[in-house]
Design a protein around this motif. Structure first.
Motif, short mmCIF file in Angstrom:
data_model
loop_
_atom_site.label_atom_id
_atom_site.label_comp_id
_atom_site.label_asym_id
_atom_site.label_seq_id
_atom_site.Cartn_x
_atom_site.Cartn_y
_atom_site.Cartn_z
N ALA A 37 -23.74 -26.32 13.15
CA ALA A 37 -23.01 -27.10 11.84
C ALA A 37 -23.79 -28.45 11.46
O ALA A 37 -24.04 -28.68 10.35
CB ALA A 37 -21.66 -27.24 12.29
N MET A 38 -24.22 -28.56 12.58
CA MET A 38 -24.89 -30.23 12.96
C MET A 38 -26.48 -30.36 12.21
O MET A 38 -26.77 -31.29 11.43
CB MET A 38 -25.14 -31.25 14.17
N LYS A 39 -27.06 -28.67 12.28
CA LYS A 39 -28.22 -29.04 11.30
C LYS A 39 -28.35 -28.72 10.15
O LYS A 39 -29.03 -29.95 9.29
CB LYS A 39 -29.14 -27.86 12.01
N THR A 40 -27.13 -27.92 9.84
CA THR A 40 -26.91 -27.56 8.73
C THR A 40 -26.38 -29.08 7.29
O THR A 40 -26.95 -29.55 6.30
CB THR A 40 -25.78 -26.94 8.16
N TRP A 134 -12.97 -39.57 10.32
CA TRP A 134 -12.52 -38.46 11.65
C TRP A 134 -11.25 -38.70 12.32
O TRP A 134 -11.42 -39.86 13.12
CB TRP A 134 -13.70 -38.19 12.11
N GLU A 135 -10.60 -37.84 12.01
CA GLU A 135 -9.06 -38.13 13.75
C GLU A 135 -9.48 -38.73 14.74
O GLU A 135 -8.59 -39.04 15.73
CB GLU A 135 -8.18 -37.41 12.84
N LYS A 136 -10.97 -37.50 15.52
CA LYS A 136 -11.21 -38.30 16.31
C LYS A 136 -12.31 -38.86 16.78
O LYS A 136 -12.48 -39.25 17.74
CB LYS A 136 -11.53 -36.78 17.08
N ASN A 137 -12.57 -39.40 15.18
CA ASN A 137 -13.45 -40.70 16.38
C ASN A 137 -12.64 -42.06 16.04
O ASN A 137 -12.74 -42.89 15.29
CB ASN A 137 -14.59 -41.31 14.63
N LEU A 138 -12.23 -42.09 17.38
CA LEU A 138 -11.11 -43.32 17.81
C LEU A 138 -11.98 -44.58 18.20
O LEU A 138 -11.10 -45.75 17.41
CB LEU A 138 -10.49 -43.07 19.00
N THR A 158 -15.69 -30.93 5.79
CA THR A 158 -16.17 -29.21 6.22
C THR A 158 -17.09 -29.31 7.26
O THR A 158 -18.02 -30.31 6.09
CB THR A 158 -15.85 -28.38 5.60
N LEU A 159 -17.49 -29.64 8.47
CA LEU A 159 -19.23 -29.23 9.17
C LEU A 159 -19.00 -28.10 9.55
O LEU A 159 -18.51 -27.81 10.56
CB LEU A 159 -19.12 -30.23 9.82
N GLY A 160 -20.08 -27.38 8.58
CA GLY A 160 -20.43 -25.84 9.49
C GLY A 160 -19.29 -25.27 8.56
O GLY A 160 -18.91 -25.24 7.27
N ASP A 162 -16.10 -25.36 10.48
CA ASP A 162 -15.06 -26.17 11.31
C ASP A 162 -14.84 -27.19 9.72
O ASP A 162 -15.44 -28.40 9.65
CB ASP A 162 -15.78 -27.11 12.37
N ASP A 163 -13.74 -26.85 10.08
CA ASP A 163 -12.84 -27.61 8.87
C ASP A 163 -11.92 -29.18 10.00
O ASP A 163 -11.51 -28.61 11.24
CB ASP A 163 -11.26 -27.56 7.97
N GLN A 164 -12.23 -29.60 9.76
CA GLN A 164 -11.90 -31.55 10.22
C GLN A 164 -11.03 -32.17 9.17
O GLN A 164 -11.58 -32.46 8.23
CB GLN A 164 -13.00 -32.28 11.29
N THR A 165 -9.98 -32.91 10.46
CA THR A 165 -9.17 -33.63 9.17
C THR A 165 -10.02 -35.48 9.16
O THR A 165 -10.01 -35.59 10.23
CB THR A 165 -7.67 -33.70 10.03
#
Length: 174
Positions: A37-40, A134-138, A158-160, A162-165
């Motif tokens: 996902a990161m590479k893409t 990103w909700e997890k980037n505290l 969307t990363l790869g 994976d849908d992220q919020t």
């Protein structure tokens, strides 16, 4: 630490933007995402064609933080049609990216880049700044809250596969 200088980026800075973008995005998000996902994402988001288009877009503005001859971070702002979501042409300015090398976290580089965004918004006569984070980037959430941003919604990033919020945040300017 040598002093940090913030300069406006131009098409001559294409490779610097690509390199900074790839490095800082990887440093921040690689642990939480698959290698594929990161590479893409990195290949698509920091391709020469895409970055060249962004640098040539009159509604996008790039700034690079330099420590002597070493680029240590960058800022990407969008107004008008270049904005990714709201497209509130006359009244808002989007902070699409404030990316700082991990080696320079805690050294106020992000604050200097944010101050440049604030200065740009004020000089362009904007009513507010907005962004998605990103909700997890505290670390980033804490930074933006400290600078007076408040949440007003969310969207899917969307990363790869994976849908992220991403939390949508804005700061009303005086």
């Amino acid at each position: 630490m040598a002093s940090i200088i913030i300069n406006t980026a131009s098409t001559e800075d294409l490779e610097t933007i690509q390199s900074l973008g790839r490095q800082t995005f990887s440093e921040t998000f690689a642990e939480s995402n698959s290698e594929e996902a990161m590479k893409t994402y990195l290949d698509e988001s920091f391709s020469t064609e895409k970055v060249k288009l962004e640098l040539n877009n009159p509604d996008s503005h790039f700034f690079i933080a330099w420590e002597e001859d070493n680029p240590v971070g960058y800022l990407k702002l969008n107004s008008g049609a270049a904005q990714t979501e709201l497209k509130d042409d006359d009244t808002s300015l989007e902070i699409e990216r404030i990316y700082v090398k991990k080696s320079h976290h805690g050294q106020k580089v992000g604050q200097l880049l944010y101050d440049k965004a604030l200065e740009s918004a004020q000089s362009l006569g904007k009513n507010y700044l907005w962004l998605g984070v990103w909700e997890k980037n505290l670390r980033a959430l804490s930074f933006y809250r400290k600078n007076g941003f408040e949440e007003f919604g969310s969207h899917t990033f969307t990363l790869g596969n994976d849908d992220q919020t991403d939390l949508m945040m804005k700061k009303i300017l005086d």
